[in-house]
Enzyme design. Structure first.
Site, PDB file in Angstrom:
ATOM      1  N   TYR A 284      67.866 -14.314 -32.569  1.00  0.00           N
ATOM      2  CA  TYR A 284      66.573 -14.135 -32.946  1.00  0.00           C
ATOM      3  C   TYR A 284      66.598 -12.304 -33.431  1.00  0.00           C
ATOM      4  CZ  TYR A 284      61.428 -13.807 -33.416  1.00  0.00           C
ATOM      5  OH  TYR A 284      59.909 -13.629 -33.634  1.00  0.00           O
TER       6      TYR A 284
ATOM      7  N   LYS B 227      66.047 -10.856 -36.930  1.00  0.00           N
ATOM      8  CA  LYS B 227      64.793  -9.979 -37.399  1.00  0.00           C
ATOM      9  C   LYS B 227      65.169  -8.659 -37.673  1.00  0.00           C
ATOM     10  CE  LYS B 227      61.423 -12.720 -36.878  1.00  0.00           C
ATOM     11  NZ  LYS B 227      60.174 -13.186 -37.642  1.00  0.00           N
TER      12      LYS B 227
END
Length: 252
Positions: A157, A161
């Site tokens: 993640y 991002k």
């Protein structure tokens, strides 16, 4: 709220629009007189959102599938003639996992939904926005606090991002000749199915688990609508919205 009789039709696409931040953004945009095409992988939540406002139109699409993304944008153009806004919101995370125990399948799943999907949607937005009349539009990418400071055991993640931040900067540059603005909204601890677990207890960098404050997800929709409603010559490159007491500054 804008005046329906004086505001020209504005067409938005919101990915991951069936729940959480995407749903909040779709509702906020619709209340500001946008026509909103909400996209997601499951029809039922999209239909539930669409039932709340006549300006919201559901389209089932998986942003990690190239053909689905092309069909999503073609559907919007065929029905409404143009696309003025893309809110690149769809994405997914993974349970906290020690780095050496991460599987390639988990890595690929998070990157495909969160980063590759955003690329595919942005590419289609460029294709439409640079050639429509009048040309131009706006892309808002959903970054995250994790685009700046990672949480423990969250490599896929975090990397996805951080990639969104790079994508945003590239779009800001490459969109200039075509009147395409791009901004990034970094959201922390919104009370959604994905983010509300912070209140129950979140793993910290020192190994402890502590509760963190959350905020009403409606605030994220308001922030997206603000960015979306700016005049064409004005842009917010980055906006962070989070609970006042969230441990972001000085995290770790």
């Amino acid at each position: 709220m804008s005046d329906d009789t004086t505001t020209p039709a504005r067409i938005a696409i919101v990915t991951g629009g069936g729940s959480g931040i995407g749903r909040s953004a779709a509702l906020a945009l619709a209340s500001d007189c946008w026509t909103v095409v909400v996209a997601g992988r499951r029809a039922e939540p999209l239909d539930e959102v669409a039932a709340t406002a006549p300006r919201i139109v559901p389209v089932v699409a998986d942003v990690s599938v190239e053909a689905d993304v092309r069909r999503l944008f073609d559907t919007a153009v065929d029905r409404f003639g143009r696309v003025d806004l893309l809110f690149n919101n769809a994405g997914t995370g993974a349970p906290p996992t020690p780095f050496d125990e991460l599987t390639l399948d988990t890595w690929d799943e998070v990157l495909a939904a969160t980063l590759t999907g955003s690329f595919l949607c942005a590419r289609e937005a460029f294709r439409v926005m640079r050639t429509q009349t009048p040309p131009g539009g706006r892309i808002i990418n959903n970054g995250s606090i994790s685009a700046h400071a990672p949480r423990p055991l969250s490599a896929p993640y975090t990397v996805a991002k951080h990639g969104i931040s790079g994508l945003t900067k590239q779009l800001q540059l490459d969109g200039r000749p075509f009147g395409i603005a791009c901004g990034q909204i970094d959201i922390g601890n919104a009370a959604t199915s994905m983010g509300s677990g912070a209140a129950d207890g979140t793993l910290q960098a020192d190994g402890t688990t502590r509760s963190e404050p959350t905020m009403d997800v409606a605030e994220t929709g308001r922030a997206v609508a603000y960015m979306a409603g700016l005049p064409a010559g004005t842009n917010v490159p980055n906006l962070t919205v989070m609970p006042t007491a969230m441990p972001f500054v000085g995290r770790g």
